[in-house]
Design a protein around this motif. Structure first.
Motif, short mmCIF file in Angstrom:
data_model
loop_
_atom_site.label_atom_id
_atom_site.label_comp_id
_atom_site.label_asym_id
_atom_site.label_seq_id
_atom_site.Cartn_x
_atom_site.Cartn_y
_atom_site.Cartn_z
N PHE A 23 0.85 -1.18 0.00
CA PHE A 23 0.00 0.00 0.00
C PHE A 23 0.89 1.24 0.00
CE2 PHE A 23 -2.79 -3.30 1.38
CZ PHE A 23 -4.05 -2.94 0.93
N SER A 24 0.52 2.22 -0.82
CA SER A 24 1.31 3.44 -0.94
C SER A 24 0.39 4.65 -0.88
CB SER A 24 2.08 3.43 -2.27
OG SER A 24 2.71 4.68 -2.51
N SER A 25 0.79 5.66 -0.09
CA SER A 25 0.05 6.91 0.00
C SER A 25 1.01 8.05 -0.37
CB SER A 25 -0.50 7.11 1.42
OG SER A 25 -1.20 8.33 1.52
N PRO A 26 1.10 8.39 -1.65
CA PRO A 26 2.11 9.35 -2.09
C PRO A 26 1.75 10.82 -1.89
CG PRO A 26 0.87 8.55 -3.98
CD PRO A 26 0.38 7.77 -2.79
N HIS A 27 0.49 11.10 -1.57
CA HIS A 27 0.06 12.50 -1.52
C HIS A 27 -0.44 12.95 -0.15
CE1 HIS A 27 -0.74 12.64 -6.17
NE2 HIS A 27 0.53 12.80 -5.86
N SER A 28 -0.24 12.16 0.89
CA SER A 28 -0.75 12.53 2.21
C SER A 28 0.28 13.24 3.07
CB SER A 28 -1.29 11.29 2.94
OG SER A 28 -0.29 10.29 3.04
N GLY A 29 1.48 13.51 2.54
CA GLY A 29 2.52 14.17 3.32
C GLY A 29 2.12 15.58 3.74
N ARG A 30 2.48 15.96 4.94
CA ARG A 30 2.09 17.27 5.47
C ARG A 30 3.21 17.94 6.26
NH1 ARG A 30 -1.23 13.16 6.86
NH2 ARG A 30 -1.10 12.28 8.96
N ALA A 31 4.47 17.69 5.84
CA ALA A 31 5.63 18.33 6.48
C ALA A 31 6.07 19.51 5.62
CB ALA A 31 6.78 17.32 6.64
N TYR A 32 5.63 20.70 6.00
CA TYR A 32 5.93 21.92 5.25
C TYR A 32 7.02 22.69 5.99
CZ TYR A 32 1.55 21.02 2.79
OH TYR A 32 0.55 20.45 2.05
N SER A 33 8.19 22.77 5.40
CA SER A 33 9.30 23.47 6.06
C SER A 33 9.11 24.98 5.98
CB SER A 33 10.62 23.10 5.40
OG SER A 33 10.74 23.73 4.14
N PRO A 34 9.68 25.72 6.92
CA PRO A 34 9.66 27.18 6.81
C PRO A 34 10.27 27.67 5.50
CG PRO A 34 10.33 26.51 9.02
CD PRO A 34 10.28 25.26 8.19
N ALA A 35 11.31 26.99 5.03
CA ALA A 35 11.96 27.43 3.78
C ALA A 35 11.01 27.32 2.60
CB ALA A 35 13.22 26.60 3.53
N PHE A 36 10.25 26.23 2.52
CA PHE A 36 9.29 26.08 1.43
C PHE A 36 8.17 27.10 1.55
CE2 PHE A 36 5.54 23.41 -0.19
CZ PHE A 36 5.67 23.90 -1.49
N GLN A 37 7.69 27.33 2.76
CA GLN A 37 6.63 28.29 2.95
C GLN A 37 7.08 29.71 2.60
OE1 GLN A 37 4.01 27.71 6.49
NE2 GLN A 37 5.37 25.99 6.95
N GLU A 38 8.33 30.03 2.88
CA GLU A 38 8.86 31.35 2.51
C GLU A 38 9.02 31.47 1.00
OE1 GLU A 38 12.47 32.17 4.56
OE2 GLU A 38 11.58 31.96 6.55
N MET A 39 9.38 30.39 0.34
CA MET A 39 9.55 30.40 -1.10
C MET A 39 8.21 30.56 -1.81
SD MET A 39 11.43 27.47 -3.40
CE MET A 39 12.94 27.64 -2.42
N SER A 40 7.15 30.05 -1.20
CA SER A 40 5.83 30.11 -1.81
C SER A 40 5.17 31.45 -1.56
CB SER A 40 4.95 28.99 -1.25
OG SER A 40 3.61 29.15 -1.64
N ARG A 41 4.29 31.81 -2.46
CA ARG A 41 3.49 33.03 -2.30
C ARG A 41 2.19 32.76 -1.54
NH1 ARG A 41 -0.55 33.55 -6.36
NH2 ARG A 41 -0.30 35.82 -6.39
N LEU A 42 1.95 31.49 -1.18
CA LEU A 42 0.69 31.10 -0.58
C LEU A 42 0.83 30.84 0.91
CD1 LEU A 42 -0.44 28.53 -3.30
CD2 LEU A 42 -0.97 30.98 -3.17
N ASP A 43 -0.28 30.98 1.63
CA ASP A 43 -0.26 30.60 3.04
C ASP A 43 -0.39 29.09 3.16
OD1 ASP A 43 -3.01 29.90 2.76
OD2 ASP A 43 -3.64 31.92 3.34
N LEU A 44 -0.15 28.60 4.35
CA LEU A 44 -0.13 27.15 4.56
C LEU A 44 -1.46 26.50 4.24
CD1 LEU A 44 1.38 24.64 5.51
CD2 LEU A 44 0.75 25.23 7.87
N ALA A 45 -2.54 27.13 4.62
CA ALA A 45 -3.86 26.54 4.38
C ALA A 45 -4.11 26.34 2.89
CB ALA A 45 -4.95 27.43 4.98
N THR A 46 -3.66 27.29 2.07
CA THR A 46 -3.86 27.16 0.63
C THR A 46 -2.93 26.09 0.05
OG1 THR A 46 -4.45 29.50 0.53
CG2 THR A 46 -3.95 28.42 -1.55
N LEU A 47 -1.70 26.04 0.52
CA LEU A 47 -0.78 24.98 0.06
C LEU A 47 -1.36 23.60 0.34
CD1 LEU A 47 2.74 26.27 1.16
CD2 LEU A 47 1.97 25.91 -1.18
N ARG A 48 -2.05 23.48 1.47
CA ARG A 48 -2.56 22.17 1.87
C ARG A 48 -3.74 21.70 1.02
NH1 ARG A 48 -3.64 20.95 7.86
NH2 ARG A 48 -3.55 18.87 6.93
#
Length: 294
Positions: A23-48
């Motif tokens: 069994f594989s769940s490739p899209h359920s990951g929810r570890a968002y680093s500060p570096a990725f969040q800073e690189m993105s223009r979106l807030d965390l809720a929208t990224l999720r």
């Protein structure tokens, strides 16, 4: 949330392997680093919004029934392992057009390549292009280790049992009206995908459909989701290696706006646990593609 620089996946192994199913769940990951969040223009809720939220938990009983469960810890909006490694988006990746690599298809054009340009709601993730070095680093840190782990689990199952089955686990928003067939009395709640018959046997699809229908779910095949890269790449029925994608409707178990579980979560998880147990028992004991009668 934890950093995506941590281990990019978890593997929960069964105490007693009961059959050749992974069994594989490739899209359920929810570890968002500060570096990725800073690189993105979106807030965390929208990224999720791109997550298959809680799918790893829905299928968490698989190891207890005898099958390993592999789950990504990094988010799909960071790297999408259900894409080919060369599905690079030339709109997003600076300098990509000068490289002798990459395939452009409808997914890439839409912004949903191996490094997504948009989240599931269609909103751009970045204000500026990414460098080739950034993309290669993400693939090395997340994509390659995940597929190495998945390939190893499938190879181990095949060597031990003489065949193997990948169950690729996903969730889906309620399909829009234009995607619904007029013949359906209500929106599909479960979509089974086998790449239009190329990644697993008709017998397996029929077995799974019976199981979900036994709990009253509206089940359809290959519409609107026929299976992504994992289903296509790992499903080789002629070699005794099959793959099927299962999409579970999110409104059954979660609030898509608040990204929270609802009262239906425990019911859906219990039904999936029973279906997983039946699948492992029947598929493992079946001779060839002849499924045991229920």
């Amino acid at each position: 949330m934890a950093s995506e620089s941590d281990r990019p996946f978890t593997v929960i192994e069964p105490d007693r392997p009961a059959g050749p199913i992974v069994f594989s769940s490739p899209h359920s990951g929810r570890a968002y680093s500060p570096a990725f969040q800073e690189m993105s223009r979106l807030d965390l809720a929208t990224l999720r919004r791109s997550e298959d939220s809680f799918v790893d938990e829905l299928f968490a009983d698989a190891p207890g029934h005898g099958a390993p469960l592999l789950a990504a810890t990094f988010p799909r909006s960071f790297v999408d392992v259900n894409r080919a490694a060369d599905e690079w988006d030339p709109v997003l990746i600076h300098g990509h057009g000068r490289l002798p690599r990459g395939r452009v298809n409808d997914r890439v054009t839409a912004g949903l390549g191996v490094i997504p340009r948009i989240v599931a709601t269609g909103v751009p993730i970045y204000d500026a292009p990414l460098s080739v070095a950034e993309v290669e680093a993400r693939l090395a840190r997340c994509y390659t280790p995940y597929h190495d782990a998945l390939a190893a689990l499938m190879d181990r199952a095949y060597r031990r049992w003489g065949r193997a089955l990948l169950v690729d686990c996903h969730s889906m928003p309620q399909p829009s009206a234009e995607l619904l067939s007029a013949r359906l009395p209500r929106p599909p709640e479960i979509v089974l995908g086998n790449r239009y018959g190329t990644s697993c046997s008709p017998e397996l699809m029929a077995f799974l459909e019976r199981q979900f229908r036994s709990f009253g779910y509206m089940v359809v095949r290959n519409e609107p989701y026929a299976g992504g890269y994992c289903t296509q790449a790992y499903g080789r029925p002629e070699s005794g290696i099959e793959a099927v994608q299962i999409e579970v409707s999110r409104p059954l178990y979660m609030d898509e706006t608040r990204l929270e579980k609802t009262a239906g979560f425990d019911t859906v998880r219990d039904h999936l646990s029973q279906i997983v147990r039946r699948l492992i028992l029947h598929w493992s004991n079946a001779a060839g593609t002849a499924f045991a009668a229920e």
